[in-house]
Design a protein around this motif. Structure first.
Motif, short mmCIF file in Angstrom:
data_model
loop_
_atom_site.label_atom_id
_atom_site.label_comp_id
_atom_site.label_asym_id
_atom_site.label_seq_id
_atom_site.Cartn_x
_atom_site.Cartn_y
_atom_site.Cartn_z
N ARG A 6 0.84 -1.19 0.00
CA ARG A 6 0.00 0.00 0.00
C ARG A 6 0.88 1.25 0.00
NH1 ARG A 6 -3.53 -1.55 5.37
NH2 ARG A 6 -4.20 -3.62 4.68
N PRO A 7 0.37 2.36 -0.52
CA PRO A 7 1.12 3.61 -0.35
C PRO A 7 1.34 3.86 1.14
CG PRO A 7 -0.70 3.91 -1.89
CD PRO A 7 -0.88 2.56 -1.27
N GLY A 8 2.49 4.38 1.49
CA GLY A 8 2.79 4.67 2.89
C GLY A 8 1.93 5.80 3.41
N ASP A 9 1.26 5.58 4.51
CA ASP A 9 0.38 6.58 5.12
C ASP A 9 1.08 7.15 6.34
OD1 ASP A 9 -1.57 8.06 6.38
OD2 ASP A 9 -3.02 6.42 6.52
N PHE A 10 1.67 8.32 6.17
CA PHE A 10 2.43 8.93 7.26
C PHE A 10 1.57 9.31 8.46
CE2 PHE A 10 5.13 9.77 3.52
CZ PHE A 10 6.32 9.24 3.99
N SER A 11 0.26 9.31 8.30
CA SER A 11 -0.61 9.64 9.44
C SER A 11 -0.93 8.41 10.29
CB SER A 11 -1.91 10.29 8.95
OG SER A 11 -2.71 9.35 8.25
N ASP A 12 -0.61 7.21 9.79
CA ASP A 12 -0.89 5.97 10.52
C ASP A 12 0.16 5.82 11.63
OD1 ASP A 12 -0.90 3.21 11.36
OD2 ASP A 12 -1.97 2.71 9.51
N ARG A 14 1.10 3.28 13.26
CA ARG A 14 1.92 2.08 13.07
C ARG A 14 3.05 2.36 12.09
NH1 ARG A 14 -3.14 -1.43 11.39
NH2 ARG A 14 -3.39 0.55 10.31
N VAL A 15 2.75 3.10 11.04
CA VAL A 15 3.76 3.45 10.04
C VAL A 15 4.78 4.40 10.66
CG1 VAL A 15 4.13 4.63 7.83
CG2 VAL A 15 2.20 3.04 8.10
N ARG A 16 4.31 5.39 11.39
CA ARG A 16 5.23 6.32 12.06
C ARG A 16 6.14 5.58 13.03
NH1 ARG A 16 0.62 9.55 12.77
NH2 ARG A 16 0.78 9.32 15.01
N ALA A 17 5.61 4.60 13.77
CA ALA A 17 6.42 3.84 14.71
C ALA A 17 7.48 3.02 13.99
CB ALA A 17 5.52 2.93 15.56
N LEU A 18 7.12 2.42 12.86
CA LEU A 18 8.10 1.64 12.09
C LEU A 18 9.19 2.56 11.54
CD1 LEU A 18 9.10 -1.01 10.94
CD2 LEU A 18 7.54 -0.69 9.00
N LEU A 19 8.82 3.72 11.03
CA LEU A 19 9.81 4.67 10.53
C LEU A 19 10.73 5.14 11.65
CD1 LEU A 19 7.69 6.78 8.06
CD2 LEU A 19 9.84 5.64 7.51
N GLU A 20 10.18 5.40 12.81
CA GLU A 20 10.98 5.83 13.95
C GLU A 20 11.94 4.73 14.38
OE1 GLU A 20 12.70 8.21 16.70
OE2 GLU A 20 11.26 8.84 15.18
N HIS A 21 11.47 3.49 14.41
CA HIS A 21 12.33 2.34 14.76
C HIS A 21 13.46 2.23 13.73
CE1 HIS A 21 13.63 -1.68 15.79
NE2 HIS A 21 13.40 -2.05 14.55
N HIS A 22 13.14 2.33 12.47
CA HIS A 22 14.13 2.24 11.39
C HIS A 22 15.20 3.32 11.57
CE1 HIS A 22 15.70 1.61 7.36
NE2 HIS A 22 15.48 2.88 7.06
N TYR A 23 14.78 4.54 11.78
CA TYR A 23 15.70 5.66 11.94
C TYR A 23 16.57 5.47 13.19
CZ TYR A 23 17.41 10.42 12.58
OH TYR A 23 18.21 11.51 12.76
N THR A 24 15.95 5.19 14.31
CA THR A 24 16.67 5.07 15.58
C THR A 24 17.67 3.93 15.55
OG1 THR A 24 14.76 5.97 16.75
CG2 THR A 24 16.37 4.76 18.07
N GLU A 25 17.26 2.78 15.04
CA GLU A 25 18.17 1.63 15.01
C GLU A 25 19.35 1.89 14.07
OE1 GLU A 25 17.49 -2.72 13.52
OE2 GLU A 25 16.83 -2.53 15.61
N ASN A 26 19.10 2.45 12.90
CA ASN A 26 20.19 2.73 11.97
C ASN A 26 21.16 3.75 12.56
OD1 ASN A 26 20.19 1.44 9.12
ND2 ASN A 26 18.06 1.68 9.68
N ARG A 27 20.64 4.77 13.24
CA ARG A 27 21.52 5.75 13.87
C ARG A 27 22.34 5.11 14.99
NH1 ARG A 27 22.58 10.22 11.22
NH2 ARG A 27 23.07 11.25 13.17
N ALA A 28 21.77 4.14 15.68
CA ALA A 28 22.47 3.50 16.80
C ALA A 28 23.61 2.60 16.34
CB ALA A 28 21.48 2.69 17.64
N VAL A 29 23.49 2.00 15.16
CA VAL A 29 24.51 1.04 14.71
C VAL A 29 25.49 1.62 13.69
CG1 VAL A 29 23.02 -0.94 15.16
CG2 VAL A 29 23.10 0.04 12.85
N SER A 30 25.29 2.86 13.28
CA SER A 30 26.14 3.45 12.25
C SER A 30 26.91 4.65 12.79
CB SER A 30 25.28 3.94 11.07
OG SER A 30 24.56 2.88 10.51
N PRO A 31 28.18 4.78 12.39
CA PRO A 31 28.93 5.98 12.78
C PRO A 31 28.22 7.22 12.22
CG PRO A 31 30.39 4.32 11.84
CD PRO A 31 28.99 3.85 11.60
N PRO A 32 28.18 8.31 12.97
CA PRO A 32 27.42 9.50 12.54
C PRO A 32 27.75 9.98 11.13
CG PRO A 32 28.19 9.77 14.78
CD PRO A 32 28.80 8.49 14.28
#
Length: 154
Positions: A6-12, A14-32
Motif C-alpha cells: 500500500r502507499p505509505g500513510d504517514f498519518s498511521d 503504526r507506520v510512524r512507529a516503524l519509521l521511527e524504529h528504522h531511523y533510531t536503530e540505523n543511527r544507533a549502529v552506524s557511525p554518525p
C-alpha cells in the motif's frame, strides 16, 4: 494470507512507529558520518515513493524509492519488522521497488547500505535480486562503512 503493498500513510501511527524504529536503530549502529538513513520528514518529498507491506491489518515492512533523475533511482529505505523476518517480506519489498523503478522508466537502481556485519543480511538480499557492488553514486563519497550497489534494469 498474501502480502499487500500500500502507499505509505504517514498519518498511521503504526507506520510512524516503524519509521521511527528504522531511523533510531540505523543511527544507533552506524557511525554518525556514515549514516544516511532519512528521518520521518525527509521521507515526505515528491521524489520519494514510500510504501508499506501488510498482511491483513498487520504492518510487516516498508520501503522507499527515490528518483535521482530520469534514468536513475535509489532504494532509499527498507525495513522488515523483527517478527516477520525470514517470511519473504524483504524480497517482496525489493521486488516492488524494482517494479516501481521500471514503471518510471529508470535504467539503473542504486543503494547504499552498511558494510559491517549488522547489514550483511541486507547485502545478501540485494545480491539475490541482482544488485552488484559499485562505487559511490549521487554525491556519496567513498566510505569504509558503506557498501554501494547497483542493479541495471533492462
Amino acid at each position: 494470507m498474501a502480502f499487500e503493498i500500500r502507499p505509505g500513510d504517514f498519518s498511521d501511527p503504526r507506520v510512524r512507529a516503524l519509521l521511527e524504529h528504522h531511523y533510531t536503530e540505523n543511527r544507533a549502529v552506524s557511525p554518525p558520518d556514515s549514516c544516511h538513513v532519512l528521518d520521518y520528514s525527509a521521507m515526505q518529498v515528491p521524489e520519494i515513493t514510500f510504501f508499506t507491506l501488510w498482511e491483513g491489518e498487520e504492518l510487516l515492512g516498508m520501503g522507499a524509492l527515490k528518483q535521482l533523475d530520469a534514468e536513475e533511482g535509489e532504494v532509499k529505505a527498507m525495513r522488515t519488522i523483527p517478527a516477520a523476518k525470514r517470511r519473504g517480506v524483504g524480497s517482496a519489498v525489493v521486488q516492488h521497488v524494482i517494479g516501481e523503478a521500471r514503471k518510471l522508466g529508470l535504467r539503473r537502481l542504486y543503494l547504499e547500505t552498511g558494510s559491517y556485519d549488522y547489514f550483511r543480511p541486507a547485502r545478501e538480499l540485494y545480491q539475490r535480486h541482482g544488485f552488484a557492488e559499485c562505487g559511490p553514486f549521487a554525491g556519496y563519497r567513498p566510505d569504509p562503512n558503506s557498501t554501494f550497489m547497483v542493479l541495471n534494469l533492462p
